[in-house]
Scaffold this motif. Structure first.
Motif, PDB file in Angstrom:
ATOM      1  N   UNK A 226      31.884  76.102 -62.239  1.00 59.82           N
ATOM      2  CA  UNK A 226      32.416  75.641 -63.521  1.00 59.82           C
ATOM      3  C   UNK A 226      31.939  74.246 -63.878  1.00 59.82           C
ATOM      4  N   UNK A 227      31.374  73.536 -62.908  1.00 58.57           N
ATOM      5  CA  UNK A 227      30.987  72.140 -63.121  1.00 58.57           C
ATOM      6  C   UNK A 227      29.600  71.890 -62.541  1.00 58.57           C
ATOM      7  N   UNK A 228      28.795  71.159 -63.282  1.00 62.28           N
ATOM      8  CA  UNK A 228      27.480  70.728 -62.838  1.00 62.28           C
ATOM      9  C   UNK A 228      27.470  69.206 -62.914  1.00 62.28           C
ATOM     10  N   UNK A 229      27.029  68.541 -61.865  1.00 63.10           N
ATOM     11  CA  UNK A 229      27.023  67.077 -61.813  1.00 63.10           C
ATOM     12  C   UNK A 229      25.582  66.578 -61.858  1.00 63.10           C
ATOM     13  N   UNK A 230      25.306  65.683 -62.798  1.00 62.63           N
ATOM     14  CA  UNK A 230      24.024  64.994 -62.835  1.00 62.63           C
ATOM     15  C   UNK A 230      24.140  63.761 -61.940  1.00 62.63           C
ATOM     16  N   UNK A 231      23.324  63.668 -60.894  1.00 63.57           N
ATOM     17  CA  UNK A 231      23.338  62.460 -60.072  1.00 63.57           C
ATOM     18  C   UNK A 231      22.680  61.294 -60.807  1.00 63.57           C
ATOM     19  N   UNK A 232      21.822  61.604 -61.759  1.00 65.03           N
ATOM     20  CA  UNK A 232      21.241  60.616 -62.669  1.00 65.03           C
ATOM     21  C   UNK A 232      20.436  61.386 -63.714  1.00 65.03           C
ATOM     22  N   UNK A 233      19.921  60.686 -64.699  1.00 66.97           N
ATOM     23  CA  UNK A 233      19.355  61.325 -65.883  1.00 66.97           C
ATOM     24  C   UNK A 233      17.917  61.825 -65.755  1.00 66.97           C
ATOM     25  N   UNK A 234      17.243  61.606 -64.658  1.00 66.14           N
ATOM     26  CA  UNK A 234      15.829  61.980 -64.564  1.00 66.14           C
ATOM     27  C   UNK A 234      15.642  63.488 -64.663  1.00 66.14           C
ATOM     28  N   UNK A 235      14.485  63.870 -65.187  1.00 65.49           N
ATOM     29  CA  UNK A 235      14.206  65.261 -65.541  1.00 65.49           C
ATOM     30  C   UNK A 235      14.421  66.226 -64.390  1.00 65.49           C
ATOM     31  N   UNK A 236      14.037  65.842 -63.179  1.00 66.10           N
ATOM     32  CA  UNK A 236      14.148  66.771 -62.053  1.00 66.10           C
ATOM     33  C   UNK A 236      15.586  66.949 -61.572  1.00 66.10           C
ATOM     34  N   UNK A 237      16.503  66.253 -62.220  1.00 65.42           N
ATOM     35  CA  UNK A 237      17.923  66.381 -61.892  1.00 65.42           C
ATOM     36  C   UNK A 237      18.738  66.916 -63.062  1.00 65.42           C
ATOM     37  N   UNK A 238      18.094  67.136 -64.198  1.00 63.99           N
ATOM     38  CA  UNK A 238      18.854  67.550 -65.382  1.00 63.99           C
ATOM     39  C   UNK A 238      18.269  68.745 -66.129  1.00 63.99           C
ATOM     40  N   UNK A 239      16.975  68.956 -66.030  1.00 61.07           N
ATOM     41  CA  UNK A 239      16.340  69.950 -66.889  1.00 61.07           C
ATOM     42  C   UNK A 239      16.826  71.377 -66.633  1.00 61.07           C
ATOM     43  N   UNK A 240      17.325  71.685 -65.489  1.00 64.30           N
ATOM     44  CA  UNK A 240      17.783  73.042 -65.216  1.00 64.30           C
ATOM     45  C   UNK A 240      19.149  73.357 -65.790  1.00 64.30           C
ATOM     46  N   UNK A 241      19.834  72.355 -66.313  1.00 64.88           N
ATOM     47  CA  UNK A 241      21.203  72.563 -66.794  1.00 64.88           C
ATOM     48  C   UNK A 241      21.283  73.590 -67.912  1.00 64.88           C
ATOM     49  N   UNK A 242      20.250  73.694 -68.731  1.00 63.14           N
ATOM     50  CA  UNK A 242      20.295  74.632 -69.858  1.00 63.14           C
ATOM     51  C   UNK A 242      20.350  76.083 -69.400  1.00 63.14           C
ATOM     52  N   UNK A 243      20.085  76.342 -68.136  1.00 58.55           N
ATOM     53  CA  UNK A 243      20.184  77.703 -67.606  1.00 58.55           C
ATOM     54  C   UNK A 243      21.620  78.074 -67.234  1.00 58.55           C
TER      55      UNK A 243
END
Length: 176
Positions: free
Chosen positions: A5-22
């Motif tokens: 139910x929750x996804x945590x971004x450890x920081x904003x860089x692409x390799x830590x955020x780009x998969x969220x849209x899935x």
């Protein structure tokens, strides 16, 4: 097991955020400073041509942008998602998961995730040097931050780009 139910971004860089849209229907949590950074990223016209143009303008972006191009065979359905919920210093989530902002040279919005009952700390990239295109010759690992985090004496430490390390192995790595 229940669905995440929750996804945590450890920081904003692409390799830590780009998969969220899935991950449809999942709440995204990050440090408050990530919102503006990710909104800027979301407004870029992401495409292979855009990546090429940016590298032409700034060749130091080459390693990161080539990796992005390889990660994205096409851009259908892709979007950079800002967080739904943010925090400033600390946030407790379900199941005893704790988030804490640590900042650092790698990214101002870096946070660590701890699971105290399991004695595990997820470090993201918090003690890494800045990304290559922003790095100065004097930048390196933030050993002072790593030592501070190791003093918390978790059993396992997991950064985003290495295998998990026990407290003993992590201490050895910081000392060398």
């Amino acid at each position: 097991m229940p669905a995440p139910t929750t996804l945590v971004y450890t920081h904003h860089h692409w390799d830590h955020t780009w998969g969220a849209c899935a991950w449809k229907g999942v709440e995204i949590v990050a440090h408050a400073s990530a919102t503006d950074l990710l909104t800027t990223e979301a407004n870029r016209p992401w495409s292979h041509q855009y990546l090429r143009d940016q590298v032409t303008e700034n060749p130091k972006l080459g390693p990161s942008f080539r990796a992005r191009a390889l990660a994205m065979p096409d851009w259908d359905g892709f979007e950079v998602l800002p967080p739904h919920r943010t925090f400033e210093d600390k946030l407790d989530l379900a199941y005893g998961v704790q988030l804490r902002h640590v900042g650092g040279n790698h990214a101002p919005d870096s946070l660590v995730v701890t699971i105290p009952d399991a004695r595990v700390m997820l470090l993201g990239d918090c003690y890494f040097p800045p990304p290559f295109h922003l790095r100065k010759e004097t930048d390196g690992l933030d050993h002072a931050m790593a030592r501070r985090l190791l003093r918390e004496r978790h059993t396992w430490y997991v950064d985003a780009h290495s295998p998990p390390r026990s407290l003993t192995a992590a201490n050895t790595a910081v000392e060398s």
